[in-house]
Write a protein that holds these residues in place. Structure first.
Motif, short mmCIF file in Angstrom:
data_model
loop_
_atom_site.label_atom_id
_atom_site.label_comp_id
_atom_site.label_asym_id
_atom_site.label_seq_id
_atom_site.Cartn_x
_atom_site.Cartn_y
_atom_site.Cartn_z
N UNK A 174 8.79 -3.47 -12.65
CA UNK A 174 9.56 -4.63 -13.18
C UNK A 174 9.16 -5.61 -12.27
N UNK A 175 8.55 -5.48 -11.22
CA UNK A 175 8.09 -6.88 -10.47
C UNK A 175 6.69 -7.32 -10.65
N UNK A 176 5.64 -6.24 -11.13
CA UNK A 176 4.43 -6.61 -11.22
C UNK A 176 4.47 -7.15 -12.80
N UNK A 177 5.55 -6.77 -13.69
CA UNK A 177 5.64 -7.68 -15.06
C UNK A 177 6.34 -8.63 -15.08
N UNK A 178 6.94 -9.23 -14.09
CA UNK A 178 7.58 -10.41 -14.15
C UNK A 178 6.63 -11.46 -13.83
N UNK A 179 6.72 -12.62 -14.98
CA UNK A 179 5.70 -13.23 -14.90
C UNK A 179 5.66 -14.42 -13.84
N UNK A 180 6.94 -14.54 -13.08
CA UNK A 180 7.02 -15.28 -12.10
C UNK A 180 6.19 -14.74 -10.69
N UNK A 181 5.88 -13.51 -10.82
CA UNK A 181 5.19 -12.99 -9.57
C UNK A 181 3.85 -12.32 -9.85
N UNK A 182 3.20 -12.90 -11.14
CA UNK A 182 2.04 -12.33 -11.52
C UNK A 182 0.89 -12.50 -10.47
N UNK A 183 0.88 -13.61 -9.70
CA UNK A 183 -0.08 -13.82 -8.78
C UNK A 183 0.44 -13.79 -7.43
N UNK B 170 0.80 -1.28 -0.05
CA UNK B 170 -0.06 0.01 -0.03
C UNK B 170 0.75 1.21 0.00
N UNK B 171 0.64 2.32 -1.10
CA UNK B 171 1.54 3.37 -1.22
C UNK B 171 0.54 4.42 -1.64
N UNK B 172 0.58 5.59 -1.19
CA UNK B 172 -0.05 6.63 -1.86
C UNK B 172 0.85 7.48 -2.87
N UNK B 173 1.90 7.08 -2.94
CA UNK B 173 2.69 7.72 -4.21
C UNK B 173 3.25 8.78 -3.89
N UNK B 174 3.25 9.35 -2.46
CA UNK B 174 3.80 11.01 -2.38
C UNK B 174 4.95 11.06 -2.35
N UNK B 175 5.90 10.03 -2.35
CA UNK B 175 7.11 9.93 -2.41
C UNK B 175 7.76 8.87 -2.99
N UNK B 176 6.77 7.58 -3.15
CA UNK B 176 7.04 6.47 -3.70
C UNK B 176 7.03 6.41 -5.45
N UNK B 177 7.15 5.52 -6.04
CA UNK B 177 6.94 5.58 -7.56
C UNK B 177 6.61 4.41 -7.97
N UNK B 178 5.75 4.01 -8.94
CA UNK B 178 5.40 2.71 -9.60
C UNK B 178 6.59 2.38 -10.54
N UNK B 179 7.52 3.30 -10.91
CA UNK B 179 8.85 2.87 -11.66
C UNK B 179 9.57 1.88 -10.63
N UNK B 180 9.44 2.05 -9.37
CA UNK B 180 10.26 1.34 -8.41
C UNK B 180 9.78 -0.30 -8.38
#
Length: 324
Positions: A43-52, A30-40
Motif C-alpha cells: 500500500x505504501x508502494x502504490x500510494x502516489x505520494x510515495x512513488x519516488x 531491504x528484506x529477504x521476505x523470510x518472515x516479512x511480507x510484501x503485503x505489509x
C-alpha cells in the motif's frame, strides 16, 4: 533524509517505513521476505505520494555489494532484520543464529565504513530468566543451558549488542540499542508464535485458545506505533548514542488472563486449552516467567514512553484481524 530499514517489509519495519514516508523522508528497504511480507508495504508502494520516496530491495543483508550501496546512499540505518519468533528459533536454530549474528556484523561493518548512525533492534529476551520487575538495562543476564535452544535467540541478540557497543567504543560508531518488549499491533501475524494475533484469530473463529504451559507466565505488550515513535526519537537523540534502552509498555498480564480478556472483548465462545511446553515446542524449550520493562531511561533520553493500555492494543488487533 534517507532512511535504510533492514527487515523493512516486516511487522515493525513496515510501520517505521510508513512513519518516515508520512514525514516526507525517503525510505530504502531491504528484506529477504523470510518472515516479512510484501503485503505489509504494498500500500505504501502504490500510494502516489510515495512513488519516488520508497525503494524496496528483495535481498539478504549478507549481500555485501547491496549493503555497501544502500548504506552509502542513506543517512541513518535501522537494523530490524532478524529471525523472528520462538517457532522459527526452534525449527531453524542454525539459520537463526547466522541471520542474527552475521547479519548484524555486516550491517555494523557497513555503517562503520560510512560512519552512519545505526539503531540495532534488540529484545527483552536478552534478560533471560529474571522474575523481578521492572527490568532495567543494567540488570544481570540469566540464561538456561545451551541444550535448551530457546536461549540461542537471546544469546545471539546479546552478542549483537556486544558487537555494536564494541564498534562504539573502538571506532566511535554512533550506535543505539533498543530492547523491545513484545511489540503488538496491526500487520503482526501469529505464524511465528506471536501470542496476541494467535489468540485473537482463535477467538474470532470460536476455536479453543491454546495457552502453552500453565498460563501463569506474564508479559507486558507495547503498541507498534508507540514503538515506532520511540525508535525515531532514539535515532534523533545524541544522548542515546552508545546506550542500551528498553522500549516497552505499561500493563503486566498473565497469558491465562490475556486469553480470557480476548474472549471477553470478542464475545467469543472459545474455551481455554492448556498445552504443556514439551508438547508444543519439544524438549529444547524453556520459558521466561516474567517480563516487565522499566522505561525510565527511555523517557529521560527522549521525553517519551509508551502509555497505551492493553485494551487499546487488543482493540486494534481485533479490528485488524476482523477486517482481514
Amino acid at each position: 533524509m534517507r532512511v535504510l530499514i533492514t527487515g523493512g517489509a516486516g511487522f515493525i519495519g513496515s510501520h517505521l517505513a510508513e512513519a518516515y514516508l508520512e514525514r516526507g523522508d525517503d525510505v530504502y528497504i531491504i528484506d529477504d521476505l523470510s518472515t516479512g511480507s510484501m503485503d505489509n508495504i504494498r500500500f505504501l508502494q502504490e500510494d502516489p505520494r510515495y512513488r519516488n520516496k520508497i525503494f524496496v530491495h528483495i535481498n539478504t543483508i549478507l549481500n555485501h555489494d547491496m549493503m555497501l550501496e544502500l548504506t552509502g546512499i542513506c543517512d541513518v540505518v535501522y537494523h530490524l532484520a532478524a529471525a523472528v519468533g520462538v517457532k522459527t528459533i526452534l525449527d531453524k536454530p542454525l539459520e537463526s543464529i547466522v541471520t542474527n549474528i552475521q547479519g548484524t556484523e555486516k550491517v555494523l561493518e557497513m555503517c562503520n565504513k560510512f560512519k552512519k548512525r545505526v539503531l540495532i533492534a534488540s529484545t527483552s529476551e536478552v534478560y533471560g530468566k529474571h522474575t523481578h520487575a521492572p527490568l532495567v538495562e543494567t540488570d544481570n543476564i540469566i540464561y538456561g543451558p545451551s541444550s535448551k535452544f530457546r536461549w540461542s535467540y537471546a544469546a545471539s541478540k546479546l552478542m549483537d549488542e556486544f558487537t555494536a557497543l564494541a564498534h562504539y567504543r573502538t571506532n566511535g560508531l554512533e550506535v543505539i540499542i533498543a530492547r523491545l518488549f513484545n511489540t503488538v499491533g496491526p500487520r503482526q501475524t501469529g505464524a511465528y508464535g506471536m501470542v496476541i494475533p494467535s489468540f485473537v484469530a482463535q477467538a474470532l473463529k470460536n476455536e479453543p485458545i491454546t495457552v502453552f504451559g500453565d498460563g501463569t507466565q506474564t508479559r507486558t505488550f507495547t503498541y507498534v506505533k508507540e514503538v515506532v515513535t520511540a525508535l525515531m526519537k532514539l535515532m534523533a537523540s545524541d544522548q542515546a548514542i552508545g546506550e542500551v534502552i528498553n522500549v516497552g509498555g505499561v500493563e503486566e498480564i498473565s497469558i491465562l488472563d490475556l486469553a480470557q480478556r480476548i474472549i471477553d472483548m470478542t464475545g467469543s465462545t472459545s474455551t481455554i486449552q492448556l498445552i504443556p511446553y514439551a508438547e508444543a515446542f519439544g524438549k529444547d524449550f524453556e520459558d521466561m516467567q516474567r517480563r516487565v520493562p522499566s522505561t525510565q531511561k527511555l523517557e529521560q533520553v527522549t521525553g517519551f514512553a509508551p502509555d497505551k493500555s492493553l485494551d487499546f492494543i487488543l482493540s486494534k488487533v481485533i479490528e485488524y484481524i476482523n477486517r482481514r
